[in-house]
Scaffold this active site. Sequence first.
Site, PDB file in Angstrom:
ATOM      1  CD  GLU A 106      -2.850  -1.344   2.269  1.00 19.75           C
ATOM      2  OE1 GLU A 106      -4.077  -1.497   2.126  1.00 19.75           O
ATOM      3  OE2 GLU A 106      -2.281  -1.367   3.382  1.00 19.75           O
ATOM      4  CD  GLU A 126      -3.172  -6.451   3.956  1.00 21.06           C
ATOM      5  OE1 GLU A 126      -2.466  -5.447   4.069  1.00 21.06           O
ATOM      6  OE2 GLU A 126      -3.186  -7.148   2.902  1.00 21.06           O
TER       7      GLU A 126
END
Length: 252
Positions: A106, A126
Amino acid sequence: MDVLLERQGHVAVVTVNRPHRRNAINRATADTIAETFAGLEADPEVRAAVLTGAEGTFSAGMDLRDFPEQGRPSVPGRGFAGFVQSPPRMPLVAAVEGWALGGGFEMVLACDLVVAAEDARFGLPEVTRGLTARGGGAFRLPRRLPYALAMELVLTGAPLDAPRAAGHGLVNRITPPGGALKAAIELAQTVAANAPLAVAASVQVVRRSADWPDEESFARQDEWFDPVFASADATEGARAFAERRAAVWAGR
């Protein structure tokens, strides 16, 4: 120090320096990154920045070992790692060696340009840990990759290698292992050699325009571009072109 700062002319190099944790980000590191970028934004001599990780890894994302005590490494108003929600005003180049995982990926997606070693790998694991990619990955990735591929990465947690990422336009330059930082600095220096007002305005329009309605796009871009065309640098650029010489930018 967990974050290192180096200046090379008009280019700043910011290095996450936590190799013992694969450059994973905890709250203290996020705060330092936020402070570092705030300082760079206040310096008119900085025209581009490079973000990288120390010793062959970009970042493993959130430091899960520190999470129980420190909480999410997010800074109010700036987001994960102190910048992914609100990237710095200057163009930001990611120099990726090794893994960019979870929040590390990210961080890459919050950058404007990406240089990666050919053995670099990107991933959003995740969902395999009972979490979600809430640092921008779930909505930025489909803007940078084809929908089906982005959805596969988000839902499976499977990694993406640098050559395939480059093939889909996510990576600007591929280098041999160990060469990403040098190539990223060279790319940033190429950007920084251009007229600073024009670069700064162009960055903002490209970043902001994804959801602009067509009927409003020209008016919205003019808010950023009119001052550029009225600047001393615009006159200097035209004059330098006519005189066949390098322009000397004043940033005004």
